[in-house]
Design a protein around this motif. Structure first.
Motif, PDB file in Angstrom:
ATOM      1  N   MET A   2      33.878  47.590  50.948  1.00  0.00           N
ATOM      2  CA  MET A   2      33.527  48.407  49.437  1.00  0.00           C
ATOM      3  C   MET A   2      33.964  49.741  49.584  1.00  0.00           C
ATOM      4  N   ALA A   3      34.487  50.415  50.872  1.00  0.00           N
ATOM      5  CA  ALA A   3      34.819  51.726  51.275  1.00  0.00           C
ATOM      6  C   ALA A   3      36.227  52.003  50.561  1.00  0.00           C
ATOM      7  N   ASP A   4      36.086  53.306  49.848  1.00  0.00           N
ATOM      8  CA  ASP A   4      37.401  53.369  49.625  1.00  0.00           C
ATOM      9  C   ASP A   4      38.817  53.263  50.495  1.00  0.00           C
ATOM     10  N   PRO A   5      39.899  52.826  50.294  1.00  0.00           N
ATOM     11  CA  PRO A   5      40.992  52.610  51.147  1.00  0.00           C
ATOM     12  C   PRO A   5      41.469  54.081  51.663  1.00  0.00           C
ATOM     13  N   ASN A   6      42.030  53.821  52.587  1.00  0.00           N
ATOM     14  CA  ASN A   6      42.698  55.134  53.414  1.00  0.00           C
ATOM     15  C   ASN A   6      43.940  55.428  52.681  1.00  0.00           C
TER      16      ASN A   6
ATOM     17  N   GLY B 263      44.580  57.544  42.834  1.00  0.00           N
ATOM     18  CA  GLY B 263      45.985  57.254  42.202  1.00  0.00           C
ATOM     19  C   GLY B 263      46.693  56.101  42.817  1.00  0.00           C
ATOM     20  N   GLU B 264      46.237  55.714  44.242  1.00  0.00           N
ATOM     21  CA  GLU B 264      47.005  54.472  44.820  1.00  0.00           C
ATOM     22  C   GLU B 264      46.396  53.129  44.845  1.00  0.00           C
ATOM     23  N   TRP B 265      44.952  53.183  44.127  1.00  0.00           N
ATOM     24  CA  TRP B 265      44.451  52.082  43.955  1.00  0.00           C
ATOM     25  C   TRP B 265      43.740  52.082  42.706  1.00  0.00           C
ATOM     26  N   VAL B 266      43.190  51.047  42.080  1.00  0.00           N
ATOM     27  CA  VAL B 266      42.569  51.139  40.903  1.00  0.00           C
ATOM     28  C   VAL B 266      41.315  50.396  41.375  1.00  0.00           C
ATOM     29  N   ASP B 267      40.329  50.292  40.421  1.00  0.00           N
ATOM     30  CA  ASP B 267      38.962  49.775  40.572  1.00  0.00           C
ATOM     31  C   ASP B 267      39.046  48.414  39.516  1.00  0.00           C
ATOM     32  N   SER B 268      38.714  47.474  40.059  1.00  0.00           N
ATOM     33  CA  SER B 268      38.942  46.064  39.553  1.00  0.00           C
ATOM     34  C   SER B 268      37.984  45.939  37.981  1.00  0.00           C
ATOM     35  N   ARG B 269      37.060  46.938  38.001  1.00  0.00           N
ATOM     36  CA  ARG B 269      36.462  46.834  36.713  1.00  0.00           C
ATOM     37  C   ARG B 269      37.235  47.175  35.634  1.00  0.00           C
ATOM     38  N   ILE B 270      38.443  47.816  35.706  1.00  0.00           N
ATOM     39  CA  ILE B 270      39.319  47.947  34.588  1.00  0.00           C
ATOM     40  C   ILE B 270      39.766  46.757  33.885  1.00  0.00           C
ATOM     41  N   TYR B 271      39.721  45.706  34.942  1.00  0.00           N
ATOM     42  CA  TYR B 271      40.268  44.281  34.521  1.00  0.00           C
ATOM     43  C   TYR B 271      39.056  43.506  33.966  1.00  0.00           C
ATOM     44  N   SER B 272      38.016  43.842  34.205  1.00  0.00           N
ATOM     45  CA  SER B 272      36.822  42.819  33.890  1.00  0.00           C
ATOM     46  C   SER B 272      35.524  43.480  32.855  1.00  0.00           C
ATOM     47  N   ASP B 273      35.491  44.746  32.830  1.00  0.00           N
ATOM     48  CA  ASP B 273      34.394  45.293  32.155  1.00  0.00           C
ATOM     49  C   ASP B 273      34.527  45.076  30.517  1.00  0.00           C
ATOM     50  N   PRO B 274      33.636  44.479  29.874  1.00  0.00           N
ATOM     51  CA  PRO B 274      33.582  44.200  28.339  1.00  0.00           C
ATOM     52  C   PRO B 274      33.878  45.515  27.616  1.00  0.00           C
TER      53      PRO B 274
ATOM     54  N   ASN C 272      36.094  38.389  37.381  1.00  0.00           N
ATOM     55  CA  ASN C 272      35.269  38.222  36.355  1.00  0.00           C
ATOM     56  C   ASN C 272      34.312  39.306  35.968  1.00  0.00           C
ATOM     57  N   ASP C 273      33.753  39.205  34.853  1.00  0.00           N
ATOM     58  CA  ASP C 273      32.861  40.274  34.665  1.00  0.00           C
ATOM     59  C   ASP C 273      31.562  39.981  35.416  1.00  0.00           C
ATOM     60  N   GLY C 274      31.056  40.986  36.469  1.00  0.00           N
ATOM     61  CA  GLY C 274      30.015  40.734  37.193  1.00  0.00           C
ATOM     62  C   GLY C 274      30.464  40.685  38.481  1.00  0.00           C
ATOM     63  N   SER C 275      31.740  40.355  38.925  1.00  0.00           N
ATOM     64  CA  SER C 275      32.225  40.393  40.242  1.00  0.00           C
ATOM     65  C   SER C 275      32.157  41.705  40.642  1.00  0.00           C
ATOM     66  N   GLU C 276      31.809  41.854  41.933  1.00  0.00           N
ATOM     67  CA  GLU C 276      31.846  43.124  42.525  1.00  0.00           C
ATOM     68  C   GLU C 276      33.045  43.844  42.430  1.00  0.00           C
ATOM     69  N   PRO C 277      32.760  45.106  42.251  1.00  0.00           N
ATOM     70  CA  PRO C 277      34.116  46.004  41.868  1.00  0.00           C
ATOM     71  C   PRO C 277      35.001  46.153  43.069  1.00  0.00           C
ATOM     72  N   ARG C 278      36.291  45.805  42.984  1.00  0.00           N
ATOM     73  CA  ARG C 278      36.976  46.084  44.204  1.00  0.00           C
ATOM     74  C   ARG C 278      38.130  47.006  44.019  1.00  0.00           C
ATOM     75  N   ARG C 279      38.727  47.441  45.115  1.00  0.00           N
ATOM     76  CA  ARG C 279      39.976  48.311  45.053  1.00  0.00           C
ATOM     77  C   ARG C 279      41.105  47.244  45.014  1.00  0.00           C
ATOM     78  N   ILE C 280      41.897  47.726  44.014  1.00  0.00           N
ATOM     79  CA  ILE C 280      43.288  46.788  43.876  1.00  0.00           C
ATOM     80  C   ILE C 280      44.349  47.953  44.255  1.00  0.00           C
ATOM     81  N   LEU C 281      45.208  47.414  45.140  1.00  0.00           N
ATOM     82  CA  LEU C 281      46.046  48.488  45.804  1.00  0.00           C
ATOM     83  C   LEU C 281      47.381  48.629  45.049  1.00  0.00           C
ATOM     84  N   HIS C 282      47.674  49.805  44.808  1.00  0.00           N
ATOM     85  CA  HIS C 282      48.988  50.380  44.101  1.00  0.00           C
ATOM     86  C   HIS C 282      49.827  51.314  45.233  1.00  0.00           C
ATOM     87  N   GLY C 283      49.520  51.157  46.459  1.00  0.00           N
ATOM     88  CA  GLY C 283      49.919  52.253  47.283  1.00  0.00           C
ATOM     89  C   GLY C 283      51.321  52.284  47.893  1.00  0.00           C
TER      90      GLY C 283
END
Lengths: 415, 165
Positions: free
Chosen positions: A10-14, A18-29, A361-372
């Protein structure tokens, strides 16, 4: 590094913000609803192509941000857009996806948009021209002159696509919004009228941005056997991602070696007007449209977000209206072999994004999606994603890497 | 109809139903053995949305053979397609050498992958609805496909498929 425990996971990636996004932007109603209001109701959306309503009184229906929209060609040949809503009791006026108003309907006359419910009728400019028993029911309190349809901003441009904006005062004109990213193919798509020859849709459980992400990065060519064998060479890796104002991105062209795929042949026999053979340009428009000019065929993806984890994607293929039957058949085959519902690549792309949707899905743990990935903006650089999400953050006033925080500029500039 | 005509009709039906079983079992080469060397295959659909008769896929015998050999190199959904077909009509030409047939077709996907295989595997989803429009040649009492047009009603195809229908 070995597999990680929960804290490490769950830690922020190294990487820089701006080089990752939080997966809640894909799942939060809540974020999804806000996107409809702040983005989709404010921006220019291509809803169809003018060839789908080629004759006066032809129409096409669609939705933008859940609002029903009708596009109709008038007797003056002008394409106009309206809310597909009767001002009387809110009934949807036209229920079919497409057709012509030249024929009368059970409740109404030819050349009229008629609400079947109480037979109110409208002309192709959206004027109300008939209210059944108008005087008897409304006396002089309400008259047809004051009950026109809700008109919407509408333009036909960029190869003949019909663009609609729900906002009467969009941030900028369509040309200012999308003109520059189209410059790379405009000479080809505006050389002569185009025609849609392919349409199918997918409704899949994933967030609309995940489809746009896939269209915005070529790193996923490792998923496509076809693209690896026809593409991976020095010229392929010399392509660049180019960011434009408003979050749009281009991918520059290269020559695809189709004959490297067994069973395929070079496609130099037919191209688009003023477009070199076997070339391939891609335009990704914020917030979720994609235009692909690959040799002889133009593909357009239009996304209609249906929920945080549900999107409809409409796929269109286009050729030149003046095609001979042989040319048209060639374009269709070229289009379908890769991009059709039974083609080599589209199926793989759709598996990829539904696989992402299943983990977000909504309720999944927030993950870091890498765009780095940084490769000097070359083809496997993820700059297109960073560019998009910086724009998204501004429109939403949310930080893509921590969407419950307000937007601030990323540590790494979205080139 | 003559006895020969009846025999031809049965031969046509037999070939169509055998083809469905072979396609269900993904025995592509055996399916192509039921097809003439000049076989032409297409998947088409009329789109009221764009007012156009669309071709979603087309290939000849050689292309289909190459394609089905290549597809294992691709990433694909592992859920097999299962056909339910009923031959509606068989019309044998006067010379008894060729016939046309119309077969009603429903294709289900027997989910293995799905979106989450934990939930979806074992479930069946309706994949598409359409017809087989076939042309066959009849020789020595056996029918072989000359042409097959899969005429779809379905235009929402979601993830689609790599495989012939």
């Amino acid at each position: 590094m070995p597999a990680r425990n929960q804290k490490q996971w769950m830690a922020d990636p190294n990487l820089q913000r701006g080089e990752w996004v939080d997966s809640r932007i894909y799942s939060d109603p809540e974020i999804f609803e806000e996107e409809l209001e702040k983005i989709f109701k404010k921006t220019w959306i291509p809803v169809c192509h003018e060839s789908e309503l080629s004759e006066p009184y032809d129409f096409r229906t669609t939705t933008i941000a859940r609002e029903p929209v009708i596009v109709a060609r008038g007797p003056d040949n002008t394409v106009r857009a309206f809310l597909n809503v009767c001002p009387h009791r809110g009934m949807m006026i036209e229920r079919r996806p497409a057709g012509s108003f030249l024929e009368g309907q059970p409740s109404g006359n030819p050349k009229r948009m008629t609400c079947m419910f109480h037979a109110w009728q409208f002309d192709m400019k959206g004027n109300c021209v008939y209210i059944s028993r108008e005087k008897e029911g409304y006396q002089d309190r309400l008259c047809k002159e004051n009950t026109g349809l809700r008109r919407l901003r509408c333009e036909v441009a960029m190869g003949g696509f019909v663009w609609v904006c729900l906002d009467d005062k969009p941030e900028c004109s369509l040309e200012e919004w999308a003109g520059k990213p189209f410059d790379c193919i405009r000479e080809s798509i505006d050389a002569e009228p185009l025609e849609v020859f392919h349409y199918h849709k997918a409704i899949i459980n994933t967030n609309y941005k995940l489809w746009h992400d896939t269209n915005s990065e070529f790193y996923h060519d490792f998923m496509h056997y076809h693209n690896r064998v026809t593409g991976f060479n020095d010229e392929y890796f010399a392509r660049k991602n180019i960011g434009f104002e408003h979050g749009h991105v281009n991918v520059t062209s290269f020559e695809v070696n189709y004959d490297e795929y067994e069973g395929f042949e070079s496609r130099e026999e037919l191209s688009f007007p003023k477009f070199p053979p076997n070339q391939w340009f891609m335009i990704d428009l914020f917030p979720g449209m994609n235009f692909n000019l690959r040799g002889s065929a133009l593909r357009c993806d239009i996304m209609t977000p249906l929920g945080p984890n549900k999107v409809m994607i409409e796929f269109r293929g286009l050729g030149v209206k003046a095609d001979t039957p042989e040319e048209r058949q060639t374009r269709i085959e070229h289009h379908n072999s890769i991009w059709g519902p039974f083609g080599r690549n589209l199926h793989e792309d759709l598996i990829g994004v539904t696989g992402q949707g299943a983990t977000m899905n909504d309720g999944s743990e927030p993950r870091r999606i890498l765009h780095g990935r940084h490769e000097d903006n070359y083809i496997h650089d993820e700059v297109g994603l960073r560019h998009y999400y910086d724009e998204w953050g501004k429109w939403m006033d949310r930080l893509p890497s921590d969407p419950m925080q307000k937007y601030t500029a990323p540590a790494v500039a979205a080139e | 109809m003559s006895a020969n005509g009846n025999g031809a009709v049965e031969a046509v039906k037999d070939t169509i139903y055998r083809s469905c079983l072979l396609l269900d079992e993904e025995k592509w080469s055996d399916w192509l053995d039921l097809c003439d060397d000049g076989f032409q295959y297409s998947i088409k659909a009329w789109s009221p949305e764009i007012n156009y008769d669309m071709t979603y896929f087309s290939a000849d015998h050689k292309h289909l053979s190459t394609m089905t050999e290549q597809l294992p190199k691709h990433n694909t959904d592992h859920s097999p397609l299962k056909r339910h077909s009923t031959v509606y009509t068989v019309d044998v030409d006067k010379d008894g050498k060729t016939a046309t047939a119309i077969t009603s077709l429903v294709v289900y996907q027997n989910m293995l992958d799905g979106e989450t295989s934990h939930l979806d595997s074992g479930e069946n989803h309706l994949f598409l609805v359409g017809k087989y429009m076939d042309k066959l040649k009849i020789e020595n009492g056996q029918a072989k496909f000359l042409e097959r047009e899969v005429r779809l009603e379905t235009r929402r195809l979601d993830k689609g498929s790599h495989w012939p229908i």
